[in-house]
Design an enzyme around this catalytic site. Structure first.
Site, PDB file in Angstrom:
ATOM      1  CG  ASP A 289      -1.512   1.280   1.619  1.00 43.03           C
ATOM      2  OD1 ASP A 289      -1.632   2.132   0.721  1.00 43.03           O
ATOM      3  OD2 ASP A 289      -1.894   1.469   2.800  1.00 43.03           O
ATOM      4  CD  GLU A 307      -2.827   4.864   2.400  1.00 46.28           C
ATOM      5  OE1 GLU A 307      -2.482   6.048   2.456  1.00 46.28           O
ATOM      6  OE2 GLU A 307      -2.460   4.011   3.247  1.00 46.28           O
ATOM      7  CD  GLU A 308      -5.676   8.588  -1.068  1.00 44.06           C
ATOM      8  OE1 GLU A 308      -5.078   7.969  -1.968  1.00 44.06           O
ATOM      9  OE2 GLU A 308      -5.182   9.569  -0.457  1.00 44.06           O
ATOM     10  CE1 TYR A 347      -4.165   5.320  -9.058  1.00 42.22           C
ATOM     11  CE2 TYR A 347      -3.196   7.197 -10.195  1.00 42.22           C
ATOM     12  CZ  TYR A 347      -3.200   6.308  -9.138  1.00 42.22           C
ATOM     13  OH  TYR A 347      -2.240   6.407  -8.159  1.00 42.22           O
ATOM     14  CD1 TRP A 422       5.726   3.360  -1.383  1.00 40.07           C
ATOM     15  CD2 TRP A 422       7.957   3.085  -1.389  1.00 40.07           C
ATOM     16  NE1 TRP A 422       6.200   3.693  -0.137  1.00 40.07           N
ATOM     17  CE2 TRP A 422       7.562   3.540  -0.118  1.00 40.07           C
ATOM     18  CE3 TRP A 422       9.314   2.834  -1.627  1.00 40.07           C
ATOM     19  CZ2 TRP A 422       8.479   3.748   0.921  1.00 40.07           C
ATOM     20  CZ3 TRP A 422      10.232   3.047  -0.601  1.00 40.07           C
ATOM     21  CH2 TRP A 422       9.810   3.495   0.659  1.00 40.07           C
ATOM     22  CB  ALA A 426       0.462  11.767  -4.289  1.00 36.67           C
TER      23      ALA A 426
HETATM   24  N1  AR6 Z   1      -1.082  -0.994  -8.812  1.00 37.00           N
HETATM   25  C1  AR6 Z   1       0.186  -0.685  -9.203  1.00 37.00           C
HETATM   26  N2  AR6 Z   1       0.622   0.580  -9.329  1.00 37.00           N
HETATM   27  C2  AR6 Z   1      -0.218   1.584  -9.078  1.00 37.00           C
HETATM   28  C3  AR6 Z   1      -1.551   1.352  -8.670  1.00 37.00           C
HETATM   29  C4  AR6 Z   1      -1.975  -0.005  -8.536  1.00 37.00           C
HETATM   30  N3  AR6 Z   1      -3.205  -0.314  -8.164  1.00 37.00           N
HETATM   31  N4  AR6 Z   1      -2.149   2.538  -8.496  1.00 37.00           N
HETATM   32  C5  AR6 Z   1      -1.236   3.474  -8.777  1.00 37.00           C
HETATM   33  N5  AR6 Z   1      -0.060   2.919  -9.142  1.00 37.00           N
HETATM   34  P1  AR6 Z   1       0.516   7.100  -5.431  1.00 37.00           P
HETATM   35  P2  AR6 Z   1       2.699   7.871  -3.616  1.00 37.00           P
HETATM   36  C6  AR6 Z   1       1.193   3.602  -9.530  1.00 37.00           C
HETATM   37  O1  AR6 Z   1       0.578   8.468  -5.981  1.00 37.00           O
HETATM   38  O2  AR6 Z   1       3.428   8.724  -4.594  1.00 37.00           O
HETATM   39  C7  AR6 Z   1      -1.942   8.876  -1.178  1.00 37.00           C
HETATM   40  O3  AR6 Z   1      -2.704  10.009  -0.901  1.00 37.00           O
HETATM   41  C8  AR6 Z   1       0.983   4.849 -10.377  1.00 37.00           C
HETATM   42  O4  AR6 Z   1       2.058   4.920 -11.307  1.00 37.00           O
HETATM   43  O5  AR6 Z   1      -0.742   6.619  -4.851  1.00 37.00           O
HETATM   44  O6  AR6 Z   1       3.479   7.004  -2.692  1.00 37.00           O
HETATM   45  C9  AR6 Z   1      -1.375   8.270   0.085  1.00 37.00           C
HETATM   46  O7  AR6 Z   1      -2.295   8.323   1.147  1.00 37.00           O
HETATM   47  C10 AR6 Z   1       1.101   5.956  -9.354  1.00 37.00           C
HETATM   48  O8  AR6 Z   1       1.481   7.186  -9.936  1.00 37.00           O
HETATM   49  O9  AR6 Z   1       1.658   6.881  -4.299  1.00 37.00           O
HETATM   50  C11 AR6 Z   1      -0.202   9.153   0.317  1.00 37.00           C
HETATM   51  O10 AR6 Z   1      -0.572  10.358   0.950  1.00 37.00           O
HETATM   52  C12 AR6 Z   1       2.163   5.413  -8.439  1.00 37.00           C
HETATM   53  O11 AR6 Z   1       1.856   4.022  -8.363  1.00 37.00           O
HETATM   54  C13 AR6 Z   1       0.290   9.452  -1.073  1.00 37.00           C
HETATM   55  O12 AR6 Z   1      -0.830   9.283  -1.927  1.00 37.00           O
HETATM   56  C14 AR6 Z   1       2.199   6.032  -7.086  1.00 37.00           C
HETATM   57  O13 AR6 Z   1       0.919   6.020  -6.501  1.00 37.00           O
HETATM   58  C15 AR6 Z   1       1.339   8.475  -1.510  1.00 37.00           C
HETATM   59  O14 AR6 Z   1       1.808   8.846  -2.759  1.00 37.00           O
END
Ligand code: AR6
Length: 514
Positions: A289, A307-308, A347, A422, A426
């Site tokens: 996650d 995550e959401e 998405y 990961w 965001a």
């Molecule tokens: N499976 C594989 N990859 C994925 C998936 C999925 N289901 N969904 C998204 N991605 P992000 P962060 C890829 O932005 O930067 C939240 O608010 C996709 O390329 O969710 O770690 C949390 O609560 C995406 O751009 O993660 C934190 O506050 C990338 O994974 C914050 O976002 C990153 O996904 C974490 O942000």
């Protein structure tokens, strides 16, 4: 050299046998709390209902700051110091009566939620969903059946829960195991906004907001879609209550166990890459996650990324917001056994509930679906170049290592990790850097990694290429650690992968010279 998608089914069956777990009765650790009576799940009798601990005895409160303050707690008072539970109970019972008669409308629901907390709320998103977007039949079905049963869950709160669950505070290795029914009951309370608001409560500064009011408020269409997923969950569980069990477990890596990266001479773990599978679709693995330090991130507000989305398609995960304090850099949180109820499309700002999802994941002998999620929070880089600093790299390495470490020395605890970009959405991370960091952490933890690149074909190709090169040169975890250090020192930085390639070429030249 182009990487082909790995034959995932083969890989998963090669690496991922469900880990052996002790029977519930064998666990005598005061930090592992069971909110149900110990039992052994028998797949031939799948509908056996787990019973709450001390089933049948009256509700016992624990008002010690270490347990969740339940809406039925005698210590939960109104501003004029009256216990709130009898007031709440009356309002919810009244709403249920209206639902059962088929008389309830959206106004009754809003009035009940407002009256329970004494605060009038903007609930435009909820209003729009149920009164405008639902068909007439769907609206009727929601008001007269689903909502009535959600009321019932609240009315049975002090029977379904015979005592409050413990909180999972920072710096403690601890877990809580509960039934899916108990989780549903807590989520129904969150829906009616019955939990004490935490922004004003001393001792809760580092906990998440837990009522659904933020989701109900006016906002983008994605909020409505998230609500749609959550109400779909309530529809499903009130139609047939699932009988499984879920666990929330906090893990803290002790300082004495922090990895000493310069001396980790592990070879690189096996790596598999996929462009189109999503993490949640890779079964029998430790799914990552991409979390916020406050677990759940913006799920109950405007957030709508990995995550959401995961939390709204598997709403039992929302219970972690009630229990878990903010994560430290050497901590992670496991969410074990949560069921998935919805499929989605799109998405972020195009996210939409798609359809019902029947989760066929088999169960372990505690009755938990064999689905292990680990919440690990990356650093948010406001100024992205900072991420190459050794201090930042070590922080991310520590977090990934903490999260990837197998939970026991048994061979079957080393099942594969399903991760991806990961920290790179965001949180503004560099995909190549984070890929190497996660590969290092998984290698130090001796677990294979399945990397779901979320459609990024270029990353898959370049990661596959660099990985082959690293393997050919027998590069170890410690070597990568030093190379990343050097990378930070470069005046003009090429991409991380390019730099690693150049370094390996120079190693070749060095070695052929001797
Ligand atoms: N499976 C594989 N990859 C994925 C998936 C999925 N289901 N969904 C998204 N991605 P992000 P962060 C890829 O932005 O930067 C939240 O608010 C996709 O390329 O969710 O770690 C949390 O609560 C995406 O751009 O993660 C934190 O506050 C990338 O994974 C914050 O976002 C990153 O996904 C974490 O942000």
């Amino acid at each position: 050299k182009l990487a082909k998608d790995a034959p995932l089914d083969e890989i998963i069956s090669k690496y991922s046998k469900p880990p052996k777990i002790k029977s519930m009765k064998e666990i005598h650790n005061k930090n592992d709390s069971f909110m149900i009576q110990p039992f052994e799940y028998d797949q031939n009798v799948p509908d056996t209902k787990p019973k709450p601990i001390n089933y049948g005895s009256p509700y016992t409160d624990r008002c010690d700051g270490l347990h969740l303050v339940m809406p039925c707690s005698p210590t939960y008072m109104s501003v004029d110091h009256k216990p709130l539970w009898p007031h709440i109970y009356g309002l919810i019972a009244h709403l249920k009566e209206k639902c059962d008669k088929g008389d309830a409308n959206y106004g009754d629901l809003k009035a009940t939620i407002d009256a329970c907390s004494g605060v009038p709320r903007n609930m435009d998103s909820l209003n729009k969903l149920v009164t405008e977007l639902y068909s007439d039949n769907h609206f009727k079905q929601f008001m007269s059946t689903t909502l009535s049963k959600m009321c019932e869950l609240v009315l049975y709160l002090d029977k379904i829960w015979t005592q409050p669950p413990p909180l999972l505070p920072r710096k403690t290795n601890c877990s809580v195991t509960m039934s899916q029914r108990q989780a549903a009951c807590l989520l129904a309370c969150s829906f009616f906004c019955l939990f004490q608001p935490r922004n004003h409560s001393k001792g809760y500064e580092n906990y998440q907001h837990v009522n659904f009011d933020g989701l109900f408020e006016a906002g983008p269409s994605t909020k409505i879609e998230k609500l749609r997923c959550i109400l779909h969950y309530f529809h499903r569980i009130t139609e047939k209550m699932p009988t499984g069990v879920i666990t929330f477990q906090r893990f803290v890596l002790e300082k004495k166990d922090f990895p000493q990266w310069p001396s980790i001479n592990e070879p690189l773990s096996d790596l598999y890459l996929t462009t189109d599978k999503r993490i949640e679709d890779i079964p029998n693995t430790l799914q990552v996650d991409f979390a916020n330090e406050y677990i759940g991130g913006g799920v109950l507000g405007g957030g709508c990324v990995q995550e959401e989305i995961r939390f709204v398609i598997c709403p039992e995960m929302l219970v972690s917001l009630l229990l878990c304090e903010r994560m430290e850099k050497n901590e992670c949180i496991y969410l074990i056994g949560c069921e998935r109820f919805s499929s989605y499309k799109g998405y972020a700002n195009t996210f939409q509930f798609d359809s019902d999802y029947r989760d066929q994941t088999p169960k372990d002998h505690w009755g938990r679906k064999w689905c292990h999620l680990v919440a690990m929070d990356a650093v948010y880089f406001n100024d992205p170049p900072i991420q190459y600093h050794p201090k930042e790299i070590e922080r991310e390495l520590l977090k990934a290592y903490t999260s990837f470490l197998p939970q026991s020395a048994d061979e079957d605890s080393y099942f594969a990790i399903a991760t991806g970009n990961w920290g790179c959405g965001a949180f503004n991370g560099d995909r190549q850097l984070k890929a190497i960091i996660q590969l290092m952490a998984a290698s130090a933890a001796r677990r294979p990694i399945i990397y779901a690149a979320f459609g990024d074909k270029k990353l898959v190709a370049s990661f596959a290429y660099i990985y082959e090169e690293l393997k050919t040169h027998q590069v170890k975890v410690a070597d990568l650690f030093y190379m990343l250090r050097e990378y930070n020192g470069q005046r003009k930085r090429p991409s991380v992968f390019k730099y690693l390639l150049e370094r390996m070429k120079s190693i070749e030249i060095e070695t052929t010279n001797f």
